[in-house]
Design a protein around this motif. Sequence first.
Motif, PDB file in Angstrom:
ATOM      1  N   SER A  56       3.994  -8.107  -9.900  1.00  0.00           N
ATOM      2  CA  SER A  56       3.260  -6.900  -9.523  1.00  0.00           C
ATOM      3  C   SER A  56       4.043  -6.160  -8.456  1.00  0.00           C
ATOM      4  O   SER A  56       4.801  -6.768  -7.697  1.00  0.00           O
ATOM      5  CB  SER A  56       1.875  -7.271  -8.992  1.00  0.00           C
ATOM      6  OG  SER A  56       1.989  -8.143  -7.884  1.00  0.00           O
ATOM      7  N   THR A  57       3.871  -4.850  -8.411  1.00  0.00           N
ATOM      8  CA  THR A  57       4.610  -4.041  -7.453  1.00  0.00           C
ATOM      9  C   THR A  57       3.660  -3.126  -6.679  1.00  0.00           C
ATOM     10  O   THR A  57       2.550  -2.820  -7.115  1.00  0.00           O
ATOM     11  CB  THR A  57       5.674  -3.181  -8.156  1.00  0.00           C
ATOM     12  OG1 THR A  57       5.043  -2.380  -9.155  1.00  0.00           O
ATOM     13  CG2 THR A  57       6.744  -4.046  -8.784  1.00  0.00           C
ATOM     14  N   HIS A  58       4.149  -2.697  -5.532  1.00  0.00           N
ATOM     15  CA  HIS A  58       3.390  -1.792  -4.668  1.00  0.00           C
ATOM     16  C   HIS A  58       4.387  -0.906  -3.964  1.00  0.00           C
ATOM     17  O   HIS A  58       5.434  -1.402  -3.511  1.00  0.00           O
ATOM     18  CB  HIS A  58       2.575  -2.610  -3.671  1.00  0.00           C
ATOM     19  CG  HIS A  58       1.787  -1.790  -2.695  1.00  0.00           C
ATOM     20  ND1 HIS A  58       0.994  -0.729  -3.082  1.00  0.00           N
ATOM     21  CD2 HIS A  58       1.676  -1.872  -1.347  1.00  0.00           C
ATOM     22  CE1 HIS A  58       0.430  -0.213  -2.020  1.00  0.00           C
ATOM     23  NE2 HIS A  58       0.818  -0.875  -0.952  1.00  0.00           N
ATOM     24  N   TYR A  59       4.101   0.398  -3.910  1.00  0.00           N
ATOM     25  CA  TYR A  59       5.038   1.350  -3.337  1.00  0.00           C
ATOM     26  C   TYR A  59       4.361   2.237  -2.302  1.00  0.00           C
ATOM     27  O   TYR A  59       3.172   2.552  -2.411  1.00  0.00           O
ATOM     28  CB  TYR A  59       5.612   2.263  -4.433  1.00  0.00           C
ATOM     29  CG  TYR A  59       6.476   1.558  -5.440  1.00  0.00           C
ATOM     30  CD1 TYR A  59       5.936   1.067  -6.626  1.00  0.00           C
ATOM     31  CD2 TYR A  59       7.839   1.381  -5.215  1.00  0.00           C
ATOM     32  CE1 TYR A  59       6.730   0.414  -7.567  1.00  0.00           C
ATOM     33  CE2 TYR A  59       8.640   0.738  -6.141  1.00  0.00           C
ATOM     34  CZ  TYR A  59       8.072   0.256  -7.310  1.00  0.00           C
ATOM     35  OH  TYR A  59       8.864  -0.385  -8.223  1.00  0.00           O
ATOM     36  N   ARG A  64       7.162   6.512  -4.363  1.00  0.00           N
ATOM     37  CA  ARG A  64       6.658   6.195  -5.710  1.00  0.00           C
ATOM     38  C   ARG A  64       7.207   7.213  -6.710  1.00  0.00           C
ATOM     39  O   ARG A  64       7.189   8.408  -6.488  1.00  0.00           O
ATOM     40  CB  ARG A  64       5.140   6.194  -5.723  1.00  0.00           C
ATOM     41  CG  ARG A  64       4.551   5.721  -7.049  1.00  0.00           C
ATOM     42  CD  ARG A  64       3.030   5.619  -7.000  1.00  0.00           C
ATOM     43  NE  ARG A  64       2.604   4.540  -6.133  1.00  0.00           N
ATOM     44  CZ  ARG A  64       1.983   4.723  -4.948  1.00  0.00           C
ATOM     45  NH1 ARG A  64       1.736   5.955  -4.531  1.00  0.00           N
ATOM     46  NH2 ARG A  64       1.620   3.692  -4.224  1.00  0.00           N
ATOM     47  N   VAL A 102       1.620  -8.493  -2.450  1.00  0.00           N
ATOM     48  CA  VAL A 102       2.311  -7.213  -2.335  1.00  0.00           C
ATOM     49  C   VAL A 102       1.635  -6.241  -1.381  1.00  0.00           C
ATOM     50  O   VAL A 102       2.271  -5.313  -0.886  1.00  0.00           O
ATOM     51  CB  VAL A 102       2.474  -6.542  -3.715  1.00  0.00           C
ATOM     52  CG1 VAL A 102       3.390  -7.383  -4.596  1.00  0.00           C
ATOM     53  CG2 VAL A 102       1.127  -6.295  -4.379  1.00  0.00           C
ATOM     54  N   ARG A 103       0.355  -6.423  -1.100  1.00  0.00           N
ATOM     55  CA  ARG A 103      -0.331  -5.509  -0.180  1.00  0.00           C
ATOM     56  C   ARG A 103      -0.479  -6.095   1.221  1.00  0.00           C
ATOM     57  O   ARG A 103      -1.120  -5.503   2.076  1.00  0.00           O
ATOM     58  CB  ARG A 103      -1.687  -5.105  -0.747  1.00  0.00           C
ATOM     59  CG  ARG A 103      -1.557  -4.259  -2.011  1.00  0.00           C
ATOM     60  CD  ARG A 103      -2.887  -3.745  -2.519  1.00  0.00           C
ATOM     61  NE  ARG A 103      -2.704  -2.930  -3.709  1.00  0.00           N
ATOM     62  CZ  ARG A 103      -2.481  -1.620  -3.693  1.00  0.00           C
ATOM     63  NH1 ARG A 103      -2.436  -0.981  -2.530  1.00  0.00           N
ATOM     64  NH2 ARG A 103      -2.311  -0.946  -4.810  1.00  0.00           N
TER      65      ARG A 103
END
Length: 120
Positions: A56-59, A64, A102-103
């Motif tokens: 999973s990813t977070h930007y 983004r 990720v958060r």
Amino acid sequence: VQLQASGGGLVQAGGSLRLSCAASGRTFSSYTMGWFRRAPGKEREFVAAIGWTDLSTHYADSVRGRFTVSRDNAKNTVYLQMNSLKPEDTAVYFCAANSFGVRATRYDYWGQGTLVTVSS
């Protein structure tokens, strides 16, 4: 976990760079990996993160759609592909690792930074 970022340099606005972060020590694949940056005169800010198993990813909103984070657990390496670079992306970029996702805002391990300079 020891982390070493590389791949920074000077690029013109609109150009691309790919940063790499090599990890050693404890099991790399067990950690969420993140990228941060510190621009001149500003505080460090989150850029992107990638999870350890589900990828999973977070930007950050500011990157983004332009930046892509990826990882190769077999090579113990995480990447940050930066496209459509802007002068405001100029900063020292750091990679970091955490065990929380990720958060998460807490990161346990930090590498030395690599300088990215985007000229207008």
